[in-house]
Scaffold this motif. Structure first.
Motif: not given
Ligand code: MG
Length: 318
Positions: A33-35, A73-75, A121-124, A178-180, A277-279
């Motif tokens: 899980v992410e995003g 879908a990710n971020g 695209p990963n994060d926004v 590039p990521n978060g 991975a994410n928060l």
């Molecule tokens: Mg990411």
């Protein structure tokens, strides 16, 4: 006594996080899980390999499926009008979910740069002027685990800014992966993670000869200046990150969440038993932290709120 899930590096960390209460697993059994994003009174998050978006309500017994084909879908984030913006690996695009009641109804914000398809695209994040800033590493095209394998058409992994009129600008072109990313509370700084040491699902482990750090830029309109290394993150890499209303930077790492002061000092860690991975910040008061770590979503109580959400709140009130 602080719970052993918290590593306190500086005393102020105990003012930021409820370190007496252990992290609570609020949903589990997913693939990866992410995003996470707090949207319209609920937590939404993506199980990327399962191509499914989930919705979790504090008062409900468990999560429910919000979208059955999320196209890897990710971020996710929320814009000033309260709509969700998502990064799609499968569609290789950034979209705005145009109907709050129907997450599958979308408008395309960006899918090409100079007539070439984006990677994945990963994060926004969204700036208060309405511009949409996102990262474009290859994780959704360099294996079939989180997207559809393909060659990069652009030949690089950049950070982009999409203006409200549709113009797409490559604002940083010297990243590995590039990521978060997140703005400081005054939006004068942009933090961007480079997770190059994580090469993708086909390459297990980390290559620490490659970037595993967060860079910080000074923002002048759509121009980024500087870009020095703000903090090196180990173990693992920084993936998702958030900035709180005091300017502290909260980043994921292999062992959980690291909290960094605006100067880059590690104030403390939230230690979790799986790769993290994410928060995001959310909950009824905006002070709950939701963390995606492998197959589980965790909740930690804090005293801080998301800097971007505070700006959105001000613009709504204005
Ligand atoms: Mg990411």
């Amino acid at each position: 006594m602080p719970h052993p899930s918290f590593e306190i590096r500086e005393p102020v960390f105990r003012d930021l996080v409820d370190t007496d209460t252990p992290p609570e697993a609020i949903a589990t059994g997913f693939t990866w899980v992410e995003g996470p994003v707090w949207w319209q009174g609920a937590l939404y998050f993506n199980d990327i390999p399962a191509r499914r978006m989930w919705k979790w309500l504090p008062e409900a017994a468990g999560p429910t499926v919000a979208l059955d084909d999320s196209e890897f879908a990710n971020g996710n984030t929320v814009d000033a009008t309260g709509r969700m913006i998502s990064c799609e690996h499968g569609g290789r695009r950034v979209i705005r979910r145009s109907d709050p009641g129907n997450p599958s109804a979308v408008e395309v914000i960006a899918d090409r740069y100079m007539d070439k398809r984006l990677n994945s695209p990963n994060d926004v994040v969204v700036r208060s002027d309405g511009s949409v800033w996102f990262t474009d590493p290859p994780y959704g095209i360099n294996s079939d685990a989180e997207g559809y394998p393909a060659e990069s058409e652009i030949g690089g992994c950049h950070v982009y800014c999409a203006l409200p009129d549709g113009t797409l600008i490559a604002v940083a072109t010297d990243f590995d992966k590039p990521n978060g990313l997140a703005f400081s509370p005054d939006e004068q700084r942009l933090y961007v993670a480079d997770s190059g040491a994580a090469r993708g699902a086909s390459f297990p482990g980390f290559d620490y000869s490659l970037p595993h750090h967060i860079r910080v830029f000074e923002v002048d309109g759509t121009t980024l200046q500087g870009g020095r290394v703000f903090a090196v993150i180990e173990p693992g890499v920084p993936d998702g990150l958030r900035v709180d209303n005091d300017g502290n930077v909260w980043t994921s790492a292999q062992d959980g969440i690291h909290c960094l002061s605006p100067e880059g000092r590690c104030l403390g860690k939230i230690l979790l038993p799986a790769p993290t991975a994410n928060l995001c910040f959310g909950g009824p008061a905006g002070t709950d932290m939701f963390i995606t770590a492998s197959d589980t979503v965790w909740r930690v109580r804090t005293t801080r709120r998301d800097a971007a959400a505070c700006l959105r709140g001000r613009s709504v009130r204005a």
